[in-house]
Design a protein around this motif. Structure first.
Motif, mmCIF file in Angstrom:
data_model
loop_
_atom_site.group_PDB
_atom_site.id
_atom_site.type_symbol
_atom_site.label_atom_id
_atom_site.label_comp_id
_atom_site.label_asym_id
_atom_site.label_seq_id
_atom_site.Cartn_x
_atom_site.Cartn_y
_atom_site.Cartn_z
ATOM 1 N N UNK A 92 0.832 -1.213 0.000
ATOM 2 C CA UNK A 92 0.000 0.000 0.000
ATOM 3 C C UNK A 92 0.860 1.255 0.000
ATOM 4 N N UNK A 93 1.989 1.205 0.698
ATOM 5 C CA UNK A 93 2.890 2.354 0.775
ATOM 6 C C UNK A 93 3.742 2.517 -0.485
ATOM 7 N N UNK A 94 3.609 1.620 -1.444
ATOM 8 C CA UNK A 94 4.380 1.725 -2.678
ATOM 9 C C UNK A 94 5.733 1.059 -2.619
ATOM 10 N N UNK A 95 5.876 0.032 -1.796
ATOM 11 C CA UNK A 95 7.139 -0.720 -1.710
ATOM 12 C C UNK A 95 6.875 -2.195 -2.006
ATOM 13 N N UNK A 96 6.425 -2.507 -3.233
ATOM 14 C CA UNK A 96 6.048 -3.896 -3.541
ATOM 15 C C UNK A 96 7.216 -4.868 -3.484
ATOM 16 N N UNK A 136 12.664 3.410 0.086
ATOM 17 C CA UNK A 136 11.230 3.250 -0.140
ATOM 18 C C UNK A 136 10.404 4.117 0.788
ATOM 19 N N UNK A 137 11.010 4.616 1.874
ATOM 20 C CA UNK A 137 10.258 5.394 2.858
ATOM 21 C C UNK A 137 10.708 6.842 2.902
ATOM 22 N N UNK A 138 11.471 7.280 1.908
ATOM 23 C CA UNK A 138 11.951 8.659 1.897
ATOM 24 C C UNK A 138 11.043 9.539 1.063
#
Length: 254
Positions: free
Chosen positions: A106-110, A252-254
């Motif tokens: 969901x956060x865009x880190x598949x 992925x979280x930046x």
């Protein structure tokens, strides 16, 4: 033929590239050492179990009998261990990893989500395969305080805890801003894993060598897949990271 211009120094490459290559080599070396550190005890225990080593059997039986006597003397504590060992059981870790993977997707880190699910799935299947090959009997103690199905080596609970705790910490690390908080996360994970391993022996459903092998094999699987993921990142031209302190895919979280 290309002639060099007089007074012009031949190209020697960017010093930053050499520094990056050196750091990369150090990281790869450390990764190999980490895998070896946990692979060696697993392989040694596997050989000793398959050959029915008398010293290992005596060691396992001695600890099992000692902890079993304590379990019989403290029924309240034993009841707590019975509950706690299942709270931190393999299905709990699988559920946590699956939920985390869904959140990552969901956060865009598949890719990170796939790594997490693939790692814990492969680890679980590997545990079942080794159990089937070794087919070691579980402890047979008088007045048992707990029971468990299947073969004994390696411990599925211990391996599941090592897999799940390591996976979750590696995902969590990018959110922890200080070295102290990251070290604290690893300490908490280690305490949980050790407790789960201890609980399986204290309840008389595993030998000590079973849980040590389970933890070692779980760590080997995580380290191996993490190294593979980092190699893919470098192949994509991404900045090398140190997964134990930065996580698997911190960008992925930046």
């Amino acid at each position: 033929m290309v002639r060099s211009v007089q007074g012009e120094s031949p190209p020697h490459g960017n010093p930053d590239d050499h520094s990056a290559d050196l750091r990369l080599g150090i990281r790869l070396t450390l990764a190999v050492v980490a895998v070896a550190i946990f692979t060696v005890p697993f392989v040694v225990l596997l050989v000793l179990v398959k050959t029915s080593s008398s010293p290992l059997r005596s060691f396992d039986e001695g600890i099992a009998l000692q902890l079993h006597a304590q379990a019989l003397e403290h029924p309240g504590y034993t009841a707590f261990l019975n509950v706690a060992t299942e709270v931190f059981g393999p299905w709990t870790w699988r559920g946590l990893v699956l939920l985390t993977a869904a959140w990552l997707w969901y956060r865009g880190a598949p890719r990170l989500a796939v790594w997490a699910v693939a790692t814990i799935t492969f680890g679980g299947l590997l545990n079942l395969a080794v159990k089937g090959i070794v087919d070691r009997a579980r402890p047979d103690l008088p007045d048992p305080v707990a029971s468990a199905p299947g073969a004994s080596f390696p411990s599925g609970h211990a391996m599941g805890a090592a897999l799940g705790a390591c996976i979750l910490v590696l995902i969590l690390l990018p959110f922890l801003r200080t070295p102290a908080s990251r070290i604290a996360a690893w300490i908490v994970a280690a305490v949980i894993v050790v407790f789960v391993a201890y609980s399986r022996v204290a309840l008389g459903v595993h030998w000590t060598s079973d849980v040590v092998a389970g933890v070692a094999l779980g760590v080997v699987v995580v380290v191996g897949t993490a190294v593979g993921f980092e190699a893919w990142r470098r192949g994509e031209g991404r900045k090398p990271v140190e997964p134990p302190m930065e996580g698997i895919e911190p960008e992925a979280f930046r």
